[in-house]
Structures are given as C-alpha cells and as structure tokens.
Scaffold this motif. Structure first.
Motif, PDB file in Angstrom:
ATOM      1  N   VAL A 159       0.868  -1.180   0.000  1.00  0.00           N
ATOM      2  CA  VAL A 159       0.000   0.000   0.000  1.00  0.00           C
ATOM      3  C   VAL A 159       0.904   1.230   0.000  1.00  0.00           C
ATOM      4  O   VAL A 159       1.631   1.481   0.958  1.00  0.00           O
ATOM      5  CB  VAL A 159      -0.926   0.018   1.234  1.00  0.00           C
ATOM      6  CG1 VAL A 159      -1.895   1.184   1.152  1.00  0.00           C
ATOM      7  CG2 VAL A 159      -1.683  -1.304   1.345  1.00  0.00           C
ATOM      8  N   LYS A 160       0.879   1.989  -1.052  1.00  0.00           N
ATOM      9  CA  LYS A 160       1.842   3.061  -1.248  1.00  0.00           C
ATOM     10  C   LYS A 160       1.397   4.359  -0.574  1.00  0.00           C
ATOM     11  O   LYS A 160       0.195   4.643  -0.464  1.00  0.00           O
ATOM     12  CB  LYS A 160       2.083   3.293  -2.741  1.00  0.00           C
ATOM     13  CG  LYS A 160       2.642   2.053  -3.436  1.00  0.00           C
ATOM     14  CD  LYS A 160       3.055   2.349  -4.851  1.00  0.00           C
ATOM     15  CE  LYS A 160       3.719   1.121  -5.464  1.00  0.00           C
ATOM     16  NZ  LYS A 160       4.167   1.353  -6.847  1.00  0.00           N
ATOM     17  N   ASP A 161       2.416   5.124  -0.129  1.00  0.00           N
ATOM     18  CA  ASP A 161       2.212   6.452   0.461  1.00  0.00           C
ATOM     19  C   ASP A 161       1.173   6.420   1.583  1.00  0.00           C
ATOM     20  O   ASP A 161       0.236   7.227   1.622  1.00  0.00           O
ATOM     21  CB  ASP A 161       1.779   7.460  -0.623  1.00  0.00           C
ATOM     22  CG  ASP A 161       2.836   7.594  -1.710  1.00  0.00           C
ATOM     23  OD1 ASP A 161       4.038   7.561  -1.378  1.00  0.00           O
ATOM     24  OD2 ASP A 161       2.460   7.730  -2.893  1.00  0.00           O
ATOM     25  N   THR A 162       1.347   5.469   2.475  1.00  0.00           N
ATOM     26  CA  THR A 162       0.400   5.296   3.586  1.00  0.00           C
ATOM     27  C   THR A 162       1.177   5.022   4.863  1.00  0.00           C
ATOM     28  O   THR A 162       2.225   4.374   4.831  1.00  0.00           O
ATOM     29  CB  THR A 162      -0.562   4.121   3.297  1.00  0.00           C
ATOM     30  OG1 THR A 162      -1.247   4.363   2.070  1.00  0.00           O
ATOM     31  CG2 THR A 162      -1.588   3.967   4.412  1.00  0.00           C
ATOM     32  N   GLU A 163       0.661   5.526   5.999  1.00  0.00           N
ATOM     33  CA  GLU A 163       1.271   5.250   7.297  1.00  0.00           C
ATOM     34  C   GLU A 163       0.437   4.210   8.029  1.00  0.00           C
ATOM     35  O   GLU A 163      -0.795   4.239   7.989  1.00  0.00           O
ATOM     36  CB  GLU A 163       1.372   6.532   8.110  1.00  0.00           C
ATOM     37  CG  GLU A 163       2.275   7.573   7.453  1.00  0.00           C
ATOM     38  CD  GLU A 163       2.359   8.852   8.260  1.00  0.00           C
ATOM     39  OE1 GLU A 163       1.726   8.920   9.332  1.00  0.00           O
ATOM     40  OE2 GLU A 163       3.054   9.786   7.820  1.00  0.00           O
TER      41      GLU A 163
ATOM     42  N   VAL B  10      -1.118 -10.059   8.337  1.00  0.00           N
ATOM     43  CA  VAL B  10      -0.362  -9.143   9.182  1.00  0.00           C
ATOM     44  C   VAL B  10      -0.048  -7.909   8.364  1.00  0.00           C
ATOM     45  O   VAL B  10       0.438  -8.006   7.232  1.00  0.00           O
ATOM     46  CB  VAL B  10       0.947  -9.786   9.684  1.00  0.00           C
ATOM     47  CG1 VAL B  10       1.771  -8.772  10.472  1.00  0.00           C
ATOM     48  CG2 VAL B  10       0.664 -11.004  10.538  1.00  0.00           C
ATOM     49  N   THR B  11      -0.337  -6.758   8.948  1.00  0.00           N
ATOM     50  CA  THR B  11       0.008  -5.481   8.325  1.00  0.00           C
ATOM     51  C   THR B  11       1.243  -4.931   9.032  1.00  0.00           C
ATOM     52  O   THR B  11       1.285  -4.911  10.265  1.00  0.00           O
ATOM     53  CB  THR B  11      -1.151  -4.480   8.440  1.00  0.00           C
ATOM     54  OG1 THR B  11      -2.335  -5.069   7.868  1.00  0.00           O
ATOM     55  CG2 THR B  11      -0.829  -3.187   7.715  1.00  0.00           C
ATOM     56  N   TYR B  12       2.229  -4.498   8.268  1.00  0.00           N
ATOM     57  CA  TYR B  12       3.433  -3.991   8.911  1.00  0.00           C
ATOM     58  C   TYR B  12       4.095  -2.916   8.063  1.00  0.00           C
ATOM     59  O   TYR B  12       3.852  -2.787   6.862  1.00  0.00           O
ATOM     60  CB  TYR B  12       4.418  -5.121   9.204  1.00  0.00           C
ATOM     61  CG  TYR B  12       5.010  -5.811   7.993  1.00  0.00           C
ATOM     62  CD1 TYR B  12       6.265  -5.451   7.506  1.00  0.00           C
ATOM     63  CD2 TYR B  12       4.326  -6.845   7.357  1.00  0.00           C
ATOM     64  CE1 TYR B  12       6.814  -6.092   6.406  1.00  0.00           C
ATOM     65  CE2 TYR B  12       4.865  -7.490   6.267  1.00  0.00           C
ATOM     66  CZ  TYR B  12       6.113  -7.115   5.780  1.00  0.00           C
ATOM     67  OH  TYR B  12       6.660  -7.744   4.693  1.00  0.00           O
ATOM     68  N   GLN B  13       4.904  -2.144   8.732  1.00  0.00           N
ATOM     69  CA  GLN B  13       5.684  -1.081   8.096  1.00  0.00           C
ATOM     70  C   GLN B  13       7.049  -1.037   8.762  1.00  0.00           C
ATOM     71  O   GLN B  13       7.198  -1.413   9.932  1.00  0.00           O
ATOM     72  CB  GLN B  13       4.983   0.277   8.229  1.00  0.00           C
ATOM     73  CG  GLN B  13       5.609   1.385   7.397  1.00  0.00           C
ATOM     74  CD  GLN B  13       4.750   2.657   7.401  1.00  0.00           C
ATOM     75  OE1 GLN B  13       4.153   3.006   8.412  1.00  0.00           O
ATOM     76  NE2 GLN B  13       4.685   3.338   6.265  1.00  0.00           N
ATOM     77  N   LYS B  14       8.053  -0.599   8.036  1.00  0.00           N
ATOM     78  CA  LYS B  14       9.408  -0.549   8.580  1.00  0.00           C
ATOM     79  C   LYS B  14       9.839   0.895   8.797  1.00  0.00           C
ATOM     80  O   LYS B  14       9.430   1.792   8.063  1.00  0.00           O
ATOM     81  CB  LYS B  14      10.376  -1.272   7.640  1.00  0.00           C
ATOM     82  CG  LYS B  14      10.156  -2.780   7.603  1.00  0.00           C
ATOM     83  CD  LYS B  14      11.013  -3.464   6.576  1.00  0.00           C
ATOM     84  CE  LYS B  14      10.403  -3.351   5.199  1.00  0.00           C
ATOM     85  NZ  LYS B  14      11.118  -4.167   4.194  1.00  0.00           N
ATOM     86  N   ALA B  15      10.651   1.075   9.823  1.00  0.00           N
ATOM     87  CA  ALA B  15      11.183   2.398  10.151  1.00  0.00           C
ATOM     88  C   ALA B  15      12.633   2.251  10.578  1.00  0.00           C
ATOM     89  O   ALA B  15      13.073   1.169  10.992  1.00  0.00           O
ATOM     90  CB  ALA B  15      10.359   3.061  11.258  1.00  0.00           C
ATOM     91  N   ALA B  16      13.390   3.320  10.466  1.00  0.00           N
ATOM     92  CA  ALA B  16      14.806   3.321  10.829  1.00  0.00           C
ATOM     93  C   ALA B  16      14.990   3.946  12.203  1.00  0.00           C
ATOM     94  O   ALA B  16      14.357   4.958  12.526  1.00  0.00           O
ATOM     95  CB  ALA B  16      15.626   4.078   9.785  1.00  0.00           C
TER      96      ALA B  16
ATOM     97  N   GLN C  67       9.990   6.473   9.133  1.00  0.00           N
ATOM     98  CA  GLN C  67       9.337   5.279   8.631  1.00  0.00           C
ATOM     99  C   GLN C  67       9.341   5.300   7.103  1.00  0.00           C
ATOM    100  O   GLN C  67       9.441   6.342   6.471  1.00  0.00           O
ATOM    101  CB  GLN C  67       7.904   5.143   9.149  1.00  0.00           C
ATOM    102  CG  GLN C  67       6.890   6.082   8.512  1.00  0.00           C
ATOM    103  CD  GLN C  67       6.737   7.360   9.316  1.00  0.00           C
ATOM    104  OE1 GLN C  67       7.683   7.814   9.959  1.00  0.00           O
ATOM    105  NE2 GLN C  67       5.563   7.939   9.272  1.00  0.00           N
ATOM    106  N   GLU C  68       9.250   4.107   6.526  1.00  0.00           N
ATOM    107  CA  GLU C  68       9.180   4.013   5.077  1.00  0.00           C
ATOM    108  C   GLU C  68       7.831   4.522   4.584  1.00  0.00           C
ATOM    109  O   GLU C  68       6.887   4.677   5.351  1.00  0.00           O
ATOM    110  CB  GLU C  68       9.405   2.570   4.628  1.00  0.00           C
ATOM    111  CG  GLU C  68      10.812   2.069   4.923  1.00  0.00           C
ATOM    112  CD  GLU C  68      11.038   0.671   4.385  1.00  0.00           C
ATOM    113  OE1 GLU C  68      10.080   0.075   3.839  1.00  0.00           O
ATOM    114  OE2 GLU C  68      12.174   0.167   4.509  1.00  0.00           O
ATOM    115  N   GLU C  69       7.758   4.757   3.265  1.00  0.00           N
ATOM    116  CA  GLU C  69       6.559   5.375   2.704  1.00  0.00           C
ATOM    117  C   GLU C  69       5.401   4.398   2.551  1.00  0.00           C
ATOM    118  O   GLU C  69       4.253   4.817   2.522  1.00  0.00           O
ATOM    119  CB  GLU C  69       6.893   5.981   1.333  1.00  0.00           C
ATOM    120  CG  GLU C  69       7.911   7.124   1.393  1.00  0.00           C
ATOM    121  CD  GLU C  69       8.219   7.663   0.017  1.00  0.00           C
ATOM    122  OE1 GLU C  69       7.774   7.034  -0.981  1.00  0.00           O
ATOM    123  OE2 GLU C  69       8.897   8.691  -0.074  1.00  0.00           O
ATOM    124  N   ASN C  70       5.702   3.111   2.453  1.00  0.00           N
ATOM    125  CA  ASN C  70       4.665   2.145   2.104  1.00  0.00           C
ATOM    126  C   ASN C  70       4.391   1.165   3.244  1.00  0.00           C
ATOM    127  O   ASN C  70       5.257   0.886   4.072  1.00  0.00           O
ATOM    128  CB  ASN C  70       5.074   1.357   0.857  1.00  0.00           C
ATOM    129  CG  ASN C  70       5.351   2.277  -0.325  1.00  0.00           C
ATOM    130  OD1 ASN C  70       4.817   3.377  -0.407  1.00  0.00           O
ATOM    131  ND2 ASN C  70       6.204   1.825  -1.218  1.00  0.00           N
TER     132      ASN C  70
END
Length: 770
Positions: free
Chosen positions: A365-369, A389-395, A581-584
């Motif tokens: 899912v692009k450009d979403t937090e 599972v929904t997940y997002q990566k961050a630094a 966080q990443e964009e997607n």
C-alpha cells in the motif's frame, strides 16, 4: 570471354554454382537474422533502462540558480538541460542533462558541475544507459561486460558468416588456377580474368543475397513475436516490439557484396603473382608444409587416421573459422544451460521454498502510514484468508555497551571490527542500527504467542540474533546471540543520532553513567517513556531468535543491526520522536493449506476490491510469482538458445562449405590412394576420422572450460554439487552435441559420396574439378 567461357562453365558445372549460391543464401540469411535480433534486443534494453532509470545521461543534484542553469544550457556539448524537483518531498532539486557527443560526458560533467558551483560529489552519470552506447567510465566499479561481450560474439559471428561465402568461392575458384594459367598463356590478361570471375560472382549471388537478407528479417520478426507469446503471462515493463533499422539491411547486403567481390578477385590477384607455367603446373592439391604425427587419430584409425590428420593440418587455416564457431556455440550453450540451472536451484532454495509457508499474497500500500491504515481487521474476514499481518518498517538506532554483548559475540570480536558504515563508535559504546518492524496489534499479539510469551502491546520484542560476518557461506551462515538479554528496557534514537557527520549532538544522553541508566531502566521497566533528549525508552517484552512469519530477511547486509518488533500502539506514542518510517505499508496474507492458483486469484481479487478504491496498491501472488519467474527463465533460455543455435549453424555452414569443396578438391589424392591399393573401406575410415576430429575438437575444448565455470559458480553460490548433478541439463547439452556431430557427419557423407562415386580415370584426368 563471359559468353565463350563463363556462361558455358556455369551451365556445365551446376553443382559448383549451386554450392556457391547455397552458401551465399544461407550466410546472408543468418547474417541478417543475427544482426536484426541483436538490434532488437539492444533497442529493448535501451528502452528498459530508460523506463527503469530514466533517459537522462548526466545529472547534477543540489541547489541550482537560474543563472547557473543558463550557463549549463549554453555549454557547448549540452543538447538540453531539464530542471526537475526531487523524487520526494524535501529532497533537493536536480538537473538532468542530455549531450550531443556522449563520448566526452565523463570529461564534461565535472566542468559543468564547476560552472554550477557544485562539486564532483553532486555529479551522477547514467552508467547503465551509457554502457549500451559503448561509453565506459574506467572508474565505474560495476562489471558491465555483458553487452560488450555479446557485441564481440555477434561481430565474430558476422565474420564467420562472411567466411562461409569466401570459402565457397575460394574452393571453386582456387581450383581453377590451372585453367586460368592456360588462358594466360594464350593471351588473357589478369584484368580480363578478374572481370570474368566478377561476372560469374554477380550472376551467382544477385538473387541469393537479397533473398537471404529479406528472409532473415522475416525470421527475426517471427522470433520476436514467438518470444512475446512465451512471455505473455510475465509482468514486464515493456513488450518486445519488432524494430528494424534500414541501415542493417544496407550493411548486410554491402558486406555480402564486398565479400563476394574480394573472393572473386583473389584468384586473379594470385594469377598476377604466378607465371603462366607455374599456374599450369598447379594441381590444386593440398600441400603440408611440415609433417606431424596425429597420435590420437593414428591410435584410433591406424594409417587412415594419420592421413586424415595430415589433411586437416594442411587445411587448418580454412577450418579455423568453423572450429571456433562450433567451439563458441557449444561453450555458450552449455554454459548458459548450466548457469540457468544453478540460478533456478538457487532461487528455489533461497526464496520460493524458504518463504513458501510465509506468504501467499503480498500487498504493498503506497504512500500510507500504518497508524492511519484502518483495514487490518477487515482483511482478516475476507473469504479464503487464513491470517494476515500489516506492517511497516522504520529506521532507528540504539547504543550497545560492551557489557550487553553476549559471550559468543564478544568471542567473535564484538563490534570492534564492524564497518563504520553500519556502526558508529561513541564514548559509552557503539551506536548500531536498530530497524523497527511495526506490526498491527493483532499481528504483534500473534507473534508473542508464536515465541511463547504473554501478548503485550506496551513494549518491543528484540530479534536477538546476528550472523558471523566472517562466514562466507551466505546459505547457512553461522548465527549466535547478539546481546546477553539481561536488560529490561531498550532506548531507541532517531536514525541520524550521533553519526560521524553530526558529531556528538546527543552525547550528553549517551554519556550518562551506566549504573544510573541501569537503575532508571529497572525503575521504568514495564512502562514506555519518551525522554527530553529525543529518545524513546521501551520495555523489552522478550529477547528471541525467532522472527515473525513474514517475507523478510534481516542482517543480510548489515550483520550488526538489532531488529526491534513493536505493535502499532507503541509506534503511535514514539512516532514523533523516532520518525523515519518508510513510505509504504506491507500486508502479508496467508490462504488455506495447499491452496491453488485459482483460489489465490480469488483472494487477490477480494483484497483489490477492499483496498483498491482508497489506496494505490500493488499485489503479488506467490504461485503466480513463481510461474512468472519460471516463464522468464524459460523465455531467456529460449532466446539465448536461439542465439547459440545460430552460432552453431554458422559453424556448421562453414563445415558444409568447406567439406563440399575440400573433399572434392582431394579427388586426385584419393584417386592416387586407390591406385596404390587403398580400398573404399579405407577411404571411409579417412572420412570418419576427419569428421570425428572436426566435430569432437570443439566439444573436447569446451567441456573442461564449462566444467571449470560450473565448479566456480557452485563454489561462489555454496550450492550442494549433488543437488546440481541431479538437476543438471544433460539432455539439452547431449542434444546439442549430437546436432554438431550429426551435421558434420552429414556434410562429410554428402561430400564423400561424390568422390567415391567418380571413376578413377576421370579423377586423375579431370582439370575442371567440378
């Protein structure tokens, strides 16, 4: 002379004319087909690079004023300069440059950067695109040798095809030097002989060369359409449209015509260097300058093998092109088949089999937090969905002290040998990368149950595992615990904290006494705390060496990263402090056990209906992904197989051209051997020995080279040799070998049948050869 001699000669020696016409037609066809295919693949690669990277040739990054942009546009070699904004918000602008003379781009770019008030660090060149124009920067670290290698192979193949035409003419015309010597003795000049031969060549090739070139274009068009049919189900940026430049046709016909002209002119040139008496004495037979023993052929075939070896040595130069073509074609084909087999096995083991139970559908899912994504619960209720599972990566980063490291980590050298690219030394210890994987709350709770701890949504689970950077075996790299696991909290910092570039901007927090920090950690265990220094302190729910079931790989590039898994509830609290966080957002969906492609397509359609209206999404299907990969490899194999078969046909064409002339040219030699007692069976053994040597030499030369390459690839990829042996492409390679042996045997059979069918008296008396 044309009317009195050449016209009559062609009429009464049709076999000679048909041999030349066939060689010219086949060579022109293959030359046109090869050049057309290569041009189409080159054009496709250029369009692919432009679609993936861009059509710019040079780029300047940084703040560029209007005056500087005008100076760039007025630079002599700049065709145009386009000012563009950065690819994402907050990134600096850039100027994309296009050049008139692309060859001087690497000299011009630093000068243009200086005109714009920028340094060479702001300069970027489109190396991948420039390489397709044969423009290479010596300082480019990438090994971009594939295109130049294929270009060199194509040029060699074109030379081989030219030699097919030349050999066909050379054999027939050189055999007539004696006749031309007779003509010269009665007053014919070299110029008249040359005109006569050129007239013959024109009439023999006027139709075959244009027809072969046009048919080659049609064959190329058919191959491109056939390739698109094979790759129809594979997702690609571009299809393979047929393209043809008129210059290819002009060059193909011109090269063929020049070859014919040179081949026809050579006998007249030789005549100019011979006296009429020397030309009349010329018998056209083979002359071996230095006799050498052919031990292998002698052992296999006796005296007949010795005769065959001497004959091949006498014509070594004429057979060189055929031998190289056959060797190169077999080496390329066998190397390609083994390479794709290793790649297919490696992909299966490291990706498809490794992750086949980790995902069925992946949605991006692009450009979403993730904290604004509300469809996680709805995804769980879709038909056919077993779990998601929904997940997002961050630094993020974190300080690790010496006392925190596990005994295994300290025994391996700890963080002292880590690259500064990944680990920064600070007064208290080391600042390491601590990537965050943010899971939806239900997914995080399921992960807690997976590792055997009570689900909580107020802390982090640390993947307490690192890989031994000294172990080169990436398939089964040695792993051991990262930390001792005795701390109850973890302190996360923004990704840019305390780097060599910004100095000790947060050193006051990092330099806090260790006993004080431990006391605070104990007091704050079980509660989340965002501190004034911009860090976030989280309770550690568990240290584990088991990652959640996701299609993710950790520690492959940065062996010292300390991965943290947190729920989205925690991320909402610390997001303002950590950010980055990443964009997607990614969604991993599991379907039922032993699911079929049709069922996965249904799940994919349901996901698309749910999310497609609100979000920009891309969806991957595991089964379809594997099918696409297999089809892509199959398509690439088929395309390169056609290329290799073309090379083999070039070599075989040379063999046929050589055999029809070479065997017939030795009619007198065999007649003398028959006159001194050699039987027809002995002649057959000579032919068999020659055919075996011509076909076997390329195979025996290429096999060790290919075996060495396979061993090297197996060693580099750390693939089990027995796994490769079980799946080695033996049948295609054996079939290719049989094609070479069968074609050479057929060529010798046809040539030998003519020789053995002629009478002894005619062979000794014949002056025309044909």
């Amino acid at each position: 002379m044309w009317k009195d001699y050449s016209k009559g000669y062609l009429k009464h020696n049709r076999a000679s004319g048909i041999s030349v016409m066939t060689a010219a037609f086949i060579s022109a066809l293959l030359l046109s087909l090869l050049c057309s295919l290569f041009y189409n693949l080159w054009a496709y690669e250029v369009e692919r690079v432009k679609a993936d990277v861009g059509d710019w040739e040079g780029r300047l990054n940084g703040e560029i004023s209007g005056e500087a942009l005008e100076r760039i546009q007025n630079y002599g070699n700049v065709e145009r300069a386009v000012l563009r904004e950065g690819p994402s918000e907050g990134q600096e602008e850039m100027v994309e440059l296009y050049f008139k003379d692309k060859g001087s781009i690497f000299q011009d770019m630093p000068r243009i950067a200086e005109l714009a008030g920028l340094s060479e660090k702001n300069v970027t060149c489109n190396y991948e695109l420039l390489n397709l124009y044969l423009i290479r920067d010596p300082e480019d670290p990438a090994l971009r040798w594939v295109f130049p290698f294929f270009l060199a192979v194509v040029l060699f193949a074109c030379l081989s095809l030219v030699m097919v035409i030349h050999n066909a003419f050379a054999v027939t015309m050189n055999s007539r030097i004696r006749q031309f010597g007779i003509f010269s003795s009665i007053g014919a000049t070299p110029g008249q002989i040359r005109i006569c031969l050129l007239q013959e060549a024109f009439w023999l090739c006027a139709l075959p060369i244009p027809a072969g070139n046009l048919l080659g274009v049609l064959f190329s068009m058919g191959i491109m359409k056939w390739t698109n049919v094979i790759l129809a189900d594979v997702e690609r940026h571009l299809v393979l449209p047929f393209q043809y430049h008129p210059l290819i046709l002009v060059l193909s016909i011109l090269v063929s015509a020049v070859t014919v002209w040179i081949s026809a002119w050579i006998p007249a040139w030789k005549m100019g260097r011979l006296t009429p008496l020397e030309a009349i004495k010329n018998t056209g037979e083979l002359q071996l300058k230095r006799k050498r023993d052919s031990r292998i052929l002698s052992c296999l075939f006796g005296i007949e093998g010795e005769l065959a070896g001497n004959a091949l040595k006498a014509q070594k130069k004429a057979m060189r092109t055929a031998s190289i073509s056959l060797t190169l074609s077999f080496l390329a084909f066998s190397f390609m088949m083994c390479f794709f087999a290793i790649m297919r096995i490696s992909q299966r083991e490291t990706y498809f089999e490794k992750y086949q139970d980790a995902w069925d559908i992946m949605a991006e899912v692009k450009d979403t937090e993730i904290d604004a994504f509300d469809e996680s619960d709805a995804l769980q209720t879709l038909t056919g969905v077993r779990g998601s599972v929904t997940y997002q990566k961050a630094a993020a980063r974190r300080i690790v002290t010496e006392t925190e490291l596990s005994e295994e980590m300290r025994a391996a050298g700890g963080l002292k040998n880590a690259s500064a690219e990944y680990v920064s030394h600070v007064p208290e210890g080391w600042l390491v990368n601590a990537p965050l994987v943010i899971l939806d709350d239900d997914g995080f709770s399921e992960y807690c149950r997976q590792i055997g701890v009570k689900p909580r949504l107020d802390g982090a689970v640390i993947l307490n595992q690192t890989q031994d950077a000294r172990d080169p075996n990436f398939r089964e790299r040695r792993r051991y615990p990262y930390l001792a696991g005795n701390r109850q909290t973890t302190v996360l910092r923004p990704a840019e904290a305390i780097t060599p570039e910004n100095g000790n901007r947060r050193e006051s927090a990092a330099a806090e006494p260790e006993d004080s920090r431990e006391r605070q950690a104990t007091e704050s265990a079980g509660s989340m705390n965002t501190r004034e220094d911009g860090t976030a302190e989280l309770p550690v729910i568990a240290y584990t060496r088991e990652a959640p079931v996701l299609r993710e790989e950790y520690g492959t590039l940065d062996f010292y990263e300390l991965v943290h898994f947190i729920p989205v509830s925690v991320w909402k609290e610390i997001k303002g402090r950590i950010g980055s966080q990443e964009e997607n957002v990614w969604i991993r969906i599991l379907a039922g056990d032993e699911v079929t492609l049709k069922e996965l397509n249904g799940v994919e359609e349901e996901v698309s209906k749910l999310l497609g209206g609100r979000y920009d999404i891309e969806i991957e299907n595991r089964i379809q992904d594997r099918m696409d990969n297999d089809n892509m490899i199959h398509g690439m194999t088929m395309i390169l197989s056609v290329f290799c078969i073309l090379l083999a046909l070039i070599g075989i064409g040379n063999v046929f051209s050589y055999t029809f002339g070479f065997v017939w040219q030795r009619k007198r030699e065999f007649a003398r051997l028959l006159s001194v007692g050699m039987t027809l069976e002995g002649m057959k053994k000579v032919f068999c020995a020659e055919a075996l040597a011509i076909a076997g030499r390329p195979v025996l030369t290429a096999l060790p080279v290919n075996a060495a390459a396979v061993i090297l690839f197996l060693k580099i990829s750390y693939l089990d040799p027995m796994t490769f042996i079980r799946e080695a492409p033996l049948m295609p390679i054996v079939a290719f070998i049989l094609l070479i042996f069968g074609s050479v045997a057929l060529a010798y059979f046809l040539g030998a049948r003519k020789v053995m069918g002629s009478s002894l008296a005619d062979s000794l008396r014949d002056d025309t050869m044909m």
